[in-house]
Design an enzyme around this catalytic site. Sequence first.
Site, short mmCIF file in Angstrom:
data_model
loop_
_atom_site.label_atom_id
_atom_site.label_comp_id
_atom_site.label_asym_id
_atom_site.label_seq_id
_atom_site.Cartn_x
_atom_site.Cartn_y
_atom_site.Cartn_z
N ASP A 91 0.83 -1.21 0.00
CA ASP A 91 0.00 0.00 0.00
C ASP A 91 0.87 1.26 0.00
OD1 ASP A 91 -2.36 1.47 0.12
OD2 ASP A 91 -3.18 0.33 1.81
N ASP A 148 -10.62 1.74 -3.87
CA ASP A 148 -11.19 1.42 -2.55
C ASP A 148 -12.70 1.38 -2.62
OD1 ASP A 148 -8.94 0.98 -1.11
OD2 ASP A 148 -8.89 2.92 -0.10
#
Length: 694
Positions: free
Chosen positions: A441, A498
């Site tokens: 990430d 997301d």
Amino acid sequence: MTRTWRLDTPRQTLVLGARSDRLAEVIYWGANLPENEDLAVLVSACELDVTGGMIDRNPDLSICPETSRTFPGQPGMEIAEADGTPLAPAFRLVSAEEAPGRLTLSYADSALGLRYSAHFETTADSDMIAARAAVEADRPLRLNWLAAPVLPAPQNATEMIDFAGRWIGEFRPVRTPWDAGIRMRDNRTGRTDHAHFPGLILPCVGATNTMGAAYALHYGWSGGHRMLAEELPDGRRQVQFGHAAHTEHAPATRFETSTLYATFSDTGLNGCATSFQRHLRDHLVTWPHPERPRPVHYNCWEAIYFDHDIPTLRQIADRAAALGAERFVLDDGWFGLRDDDTSSLGDWAIDPRKYPEGLGPLIDHIHGLGMTFGIWFEPEMVNEDSDLFRAHPDWRLGPAEQIPGRQQMVLDMAREDVRDHLFGKISAVLGGYAIDYVKWDHNRVLPAPDAAQARGFYALLDRLRAAHPDVEFESCSSGGGRIDFGVMRRAQRVWLSDSNDALERMRIQHEAALFLPLAVTGSHVGPRHCHTSGRTIDIRCRAWVAAQRHMGFEMDPRELSDEEASVLKQVTGWWKANRDWMRGADILRLDHADPTLIAEEQLARDGSRFVVFAGRAASPAQIAPRPLQLTGLEPAARYRVDLANRADVVGLSRGTPALKAGPLEMSGAALMQAGLALPWSFPETIWVIEGQRL
Ligand code: DGJ
């Protein structure tokens, strides 16, 4: 003396020419020219006239337009002495190295002690041209801007398409009309970023998804790109791509661009899209185990966030496995003292409060269920509230006054000691447990763009991959903030967004298919009440949207009703039965007069089968569904087509379109020209139509 070089792929020709030993120009790029085309004649045939009010000759729109040649537009290079004194090189040919599918042109400006090279490479089965440039000097210089070899944009075009976007809203095409002057994108975020996907599509007049001529480019770099598309006063159009300007902060003797990928299609935007999809999947991604089917993922983020509790995770894993998951990914929250996002990034040791015996017992349980285990890291970041930052405050990138992002700072990845430290910590976890997957990430922009940071990231990831060759990596950056072909030479999957809202996702993944194949595009079935949109979406829609890409689940499976679980299990079963051929298929976007229909066809490479996903994203303007025309089929072949989800037909569908009743056989020509009438359906539903060539 006129010099020419040509590169061909099955459907395109690129011709470079020069009338002297100066930098070559791309004098032609488009549909194939005959093998025996006289390229010297082509060079002179393409030469523009000169009239009053112009300088005496048209400056070359070369592969690196030079200010020293009075070029009236943006130059391809801005370089200066280490003290800032600008240089205006005038390069002369030194050598041209040609091999099948490759060309390297080398130039020098001996007075300035500079060398420039441009390298081109073609790949036949993806119809791709890859180009990059480098500049070298006999002393350290400063580089403000270096374009990958500059390409001309088509004249027969009125608009261009590049990409904007945002968190939970990636891949938004932006159409800009061609006009005098510049369309410029200069990404200052230091990462690829949601708002700046480095792609450009140049549709010729009349091009659609399925027909017409189009050009497309992508710059494979994760540090932020600059693109400019410029129309000169004489009507010529140039396209430049490179690293974002002014991101090389240190003087050096060599600078190079990343790779620019370019392709021409005479089958609409889909021709470009399939070139990128194939090239990425078949030539850039390195798969640890290419023969292994893409496993169905389960990711626990939206189920538990930071609240890690072994009995809960076991229960979740049991349910996920029963639904068909094959890889369990433990997301953020397993390390340091990470109970929320304010602390612990950088402290890559397992949290003994949450995992008193380490990760072993959980991993054993997951393996016992037949799943493999993956884990989340965010290596390039640090919280000020962390042992790492307390020990090494000087490892922070950028000034102390910077505004943090998600309460975190960025580590200076150009430092070898930082990379060594991270390598040691991450390697210890990967080596200590049976882990086959890392979700990597990157949850904030850089304090300031810096090319050395992206190089440091690549170096660490390369080293980890070499040390752990069986581990797959996913590129995530708050969803789709780091998606590009540079990172994808090192990773095997992207976390596209997301947003697990199926409607948003359907649009995002449909646009992303202009560049990304199924094999690398993660898509998860989210919670019933979507956490990022507040919408409630039926399990059928959620499941079929995820089944269009690399499928996974990311809800708490304990929330599923029996009916929801059974639908999800069934769609997951369908995906597993089809994933192997779909992995290698082309994703073709379908043209349709109804903007509420998002429709695509996944066509096997040998043309023997396909599946169409026709998603009704909203209520249409017209009362009945318009027929859907397919694409890419053999006109004379016959196909058997059938609805895979006929059980989803609702009572308000009162007519008799044949698909409702059962399978039918039609020619490719009929399917492409007449199309198929779909049953009436509610908004937020998807028809899945399977096709088999007979
Ligand atoms: C952002 C990612 O995109 C999410 O999927 C999740 O991994 C969180 N970070 C964790 O902090």
